[in-house]
Motif scaffolding. Structure first.
Motif, PDB file in Angstrom:
ATOM      1  N   ARG A  21       0.820  -1.206   0.000  1.00  0.00           N
ATOM      2  CA  ARG A  21       0.000   0.000   0.000  1.00  0.00           C
ATOM      3  C   ARG A  21       0.857   1.261   0.000  1.00  0.00           C
ATOM      4  O   ARG A  21       0.388   2.324  -0.347  1.00  0.00           O
ATOM      5  N   GLN A  22       2.113   1.144   0.421  1.00  0.00           N
ATOM      6  CA  GLN A  22       2.964   2.324   0.512  1.00  0.00           C
ATOM      7  C   GLN A  22       3.612   2.644  -0.840  1.00  0.00           C
ATOM      8  O   GLN A  22       4.062   3.755  -1.051  1.00  0.00           O
ATOM      9  N   GLU A  23       3.678   1.661  -1.730  1.00  0.00           N
ATOM     10  CA  GLU A  23       4.378   1.840  -2.990  1.00  0.00           C
ATOM     11  C   GLU A  23       3.373   1.831  -4.141  1.00  0.00           C
ATOM     12  O   GLU A  23       3.019   0.785  -4.674  1.00  0.00           O
ATOM     13  N   LEU A  24       2.927   3.007  -4.529  1.00  0.00           N
ATOM     14  CA  LEU A  24       1.989   3.123  -5.634  1.00  0.00           C
ATOM     15  C   LEU A  24       2.731   3.003  -6.964  1.00  0.00           C
ATOM     16  O   LEU A  24       3.936   3.256  -7.039  1.00  0.00           O
ATOM     17  N   PRO A  25       2.034   2.621  -8.016  1.00  0.00           N
ATOM     18  CA  PRO A  25       2.668   2.571  -9.338  1.00  0.00           C
ATOM     19  C   PRO A  25       3.230   3.935  -9.727  1.00  0.00           C
ATOM     20  O   PRO A  25       2.767   4.977  -9.261  1.00  0.00           O
ATOM     21  N   LYS A  26       4.217   3.928 -10.584  1.00  0.00           N
ATOM     22  CA  LYS A  26       4.860   5.168 -11.023  1.00  0.00           C
ATOM     23  C   LYS A  26       3.835   6.125 -11.615  1.00  0.00           C
ATOM     24  O   LYS A  26       2.984   5.746 -12.411  1.00  0.00           O
ATOM     25  N   GLY A  27       3.907   7.378 -11.208  1.00  0.00           N
ATOM     26  CA  GLY A  27       2.999   8.390 -11.714  1.00  0.00           C
ATOM     27  C   GLY A  27       1.732   8.565 -10.907  1.00  0.00           C
ATOM     28  O   GLY A  27       0.927   9.448 -11.200  1.00  0.00           O
ATOM     29  N   MET A  28       1.548   7.741  -9.865  1.00  0.00           N
ATOM     30  CA  MET A  28       0.372   7.855  -9.011  1.00  0.00           C
ATOM     31  C   MET A  28       0.788   8.391  -7.646  1.00  0.00           C
ATOM     32  O   MET A  28       1.927   8.178  -7.206  1.00  0.00           O
ATOM     33  N   ASP A  29      -0.113   9.112  -6.979  1.00  0.00           N
ATOM     34  CA  ASP A  29       0.206   9.649  -5.658  1.00  0.00           C
ATOM     35  C   ASP A  29      -0.948   9.411  -4.696  1.00  0.00           C
ATOM     36  O   ASP A  29      -2.105   9.233  -5.098  1.00  0.00           O
ATOM     37  N   GLU A  30      -0.617   9.393  -3.405  1.00  0.00           N
ATOM     38  CA  GLU A  30      -1.587   9.075  -2.356  1.00  0.00           C
ATOM     39  C   GLU A  30      -2.731  10.080  -2.299  1.00  0.00           C
ATOM     40  O   GLU A  30      -3.890   9.715  -2.070  1.00  0.00           O
ATOM     41  N   GLN A  31      -2.424  11.371  -2.492  1.00  0.00           N
ATOM     42  CA  GLN A  31      -3.459  12.400  -2.380  1.00  0.00           C
ATOM     43  C   GLN A  31      -4.551  12.206  -3.434  1.00  0.00           C
ATOM     44  O   GLN A  31      -5.746  12.272  -3.121  1.00  0.00           O
ATOM     45  N   THR A  32      -4.142  11.950  -4.663  1.00  0.00           N
ATOM     46  CA  THR A  32      -5.128  11.739  -5.718  1.00  0.00           C
ATOM     47  C   THR A  32      -5.893  10.441  -5.488  1.00  0.00           C
ATOM     48  O   THR A  32      -7.114  10.374  -5.704  1.00  0.00           O
ATOM     49  N   LEU A  33      -5.191   9.402  -5.034  1.00  0.00           N
ATOM     50  CA  LEU A  33      -5.851   8.130  -4.747  1.00  0.00           C
ATOM     51  C   LEU A  33      -6.926   8.311  -3.683  1.00  0.00           C
ATOM     52  O   LEU A  33      -8.040   7.797  -3.811  1.00  0.00           O
ATOM     53  N   THR A  34      -6.591   9.065  -2.636  1.00  0.00           N
ATOM     54  CA  THR A  34      -7.558   9.317  -1.564  1.00  0.00           C
ATOM     55  C   THR A  34      -8.762  10.085  -2.091  1.00  0.00           C
ATOM     56  O   THR A  34      -9.912   9.786  -1.748  1.00  0.00           O
ATOM     57  N   SER A  35      -8.514  11.085  -2.960  1.00  0.00           N
ATOM     58  CA  SER A  35      -9.602  11.887  -3.520  1.00  0.00           C
ATOM     59  C   SER A  35     -10.520  11.041  -4.392  1.00  0.00           C
ATOM     60  O   SER A  35     -11.750  11.149  -4.312  1.00  0.00           O
ATOM     61  N   VAL A  36      -9.936  10.183  -5.210  1.00  0.00           N
ATOM     62  CA  VAL A  36     -10.737   9.328  -6.092  1.00  0.00           C
ATOM     63  C   VAL A  36     -11.535   8.309  -5.280  1.00  0.00           C
ATOM     64  O   VAL A  36     -12.726   8.081  -5.540  1.00  0.00           O
ATOM     65  N   ALA A  37     -10.885   7.704  -4.277  1.00  0.00           N
ATOM     66  CA  ALA A  37     -11.581   6.728  -3.442  1.00  0.00           C
ATOM     67  C   ALA A  37     -12.735   7.379  -2.687  1.00  0.00           C
ATOM     68  O   ALA A  37     -13.825   6.800  -2.565  1.00  0.00           O
ATOM     69  N   SER A  38     -12.524   8.583  -2.176  1.00  0.00           N
ATOM     70  CA  SER A  38     -13.579   9.299  -1.461  1.00  0.00           C
ATOM     71  C   SER A  38     -14.735   9.647  -2.398  1.00  0.00           C
ATOM     72  O   SER A  38     -15.906   9.513  -2.032  1.00  0.00           O
ATOM     73  N   ALA A  39     -14.399  10.088  -3.602  1.00  0.00           N
ATOM     74  CA  ALA A  39     -15.436  10.417  -4.587  1.00  0.00           C
ATOM     75  C   ALA A  39     -16.245   9.187  -4.956  1.00  0.00           C
ATOM     76  O   ALA A  39     -17.472   9.258  -5.130  1.00  0.00           O
ATOM     77  N   LEU A  40     -15.584   8.040  -5.061  1.00  0.00           N
ATOM     78  CA  LEU A  40     -16.283   6.805  -5.387  1.00  0.00           C
ATOM     79  C   LEU A  40     -17.255   6.422  -4.275  1.00  0.00           C
ATOM     80  O   LEU A  40     -18.385   6.004  -4.539  1.00  0.00           O
TER      81      LEU A  40
END
Length: 232
Positions: free
Chosen positions: A149-168
């Motif tokens: 969970r700490q190592e996202l694929p290249k080009g991805m970041d935690e902040q955007t992931l959190t925003s997308v997950a929250s929006a979903l």
């Protein structure tokens, strides 16, 4: 098989936690109680490997249960499953013998990963014997951490992931990448990439929605266990 006791005063949450634990290979819930006293009585006559412990119980502080187990010399491990976010309480939980800390609400994938890490942790100690050096000690304790969970694929970041997950989660019954992107403040292409990552991590599901002209639209839904968007 790793035996588990669920200690949770909320009936719905307790059932959800039991279902989650029983769904992870190698784990079996052997009891579910709603108070600290019930937990201590249960553990007096039944050997349990792991306790999923709420810290806010109606009769006592959950950490008191953990401390009393240590005082008794119990070898039962404790995973705090709680909505308590105060860092002082987190520190207290560590000093009370808590080996894992899982915040509510959470997804099934989050609990699954915690339990799998714990299973690897137990397996390391079951081998017995002595270690050859500090690196082996570090390796054993590292099994409790969520490296994937700490190592996202290249080009991805935690902040955007959190925003997308929250929006979903906010989308309720599901939404397209375009809708999720608008809610999260990112493009449809970016939203879809993060949504596909959530699908790969078993934190979301996708299905085609037919009815329009041309190719069916993909609809994403959070892979959650209650209407609030996460396991309670």
């Amino acid at each position: 098989m790793i035996s588990v006791l669920v200690v949770e005063d909320d009936e719905v949450a307790g059932e959800a936690h039991e279902t989650c634990a029983n769904s992870v290979a190698g784990f079996r819930v052997v009891g579910r109680v709603r108070t600290g006293q019930e937990a201590l009585r249960f553990l007096t006559h039944t050997a349990v490997d792991l306790v999923l412990l709420d810290l806010r119980l109606p009769d006592m502080d959950g950490l008191r249960v953990s401390r009393m187990l240590r005082t008794r010399g119990s070898g039962t491990d404790v995973m705090a499953v709680t909505s308590t976010r105060d860092l002082e309480r987190v520190r207290e939980s560590v000093s009370s013998g808590v080996v894992q800390y899982l915040l509510k609400p959470f997804t099934f994938a989050a609990m699954r990963d915690k339990l799998r890490n714990y299973a690897r942790f137990r397996d390391e100690f079951s081998r017995g014997g002595a270690v050859n050096g500090q690196h082996e000690i570090d390796r054993v304790f590292a099994t409790l951490r969520d490296h994937e969970r700490q190592e996202l694929p290249k080009g991805m970041d935690e902040q955007t992931l959190t925003s997308v997950a929250s929006a979903l989660r906010e989308s309720g019954n599901g939404a397209s990448a375009g809708t999720v992107g608008k809610l999260a403040g990112v493009s449809r292409v970016t939203a879809r990439r993060y949504l596909e990552y959530l699908v790969e991590r078993d934190m979301a599901r996708r299905s085609p929605r037919h009815g329009g002209v041309g190719r069916p639209e993909l609809i994403y839904r959070a892979d959650l266990d209650d209407a609030d968007g996460a396991v309670p």
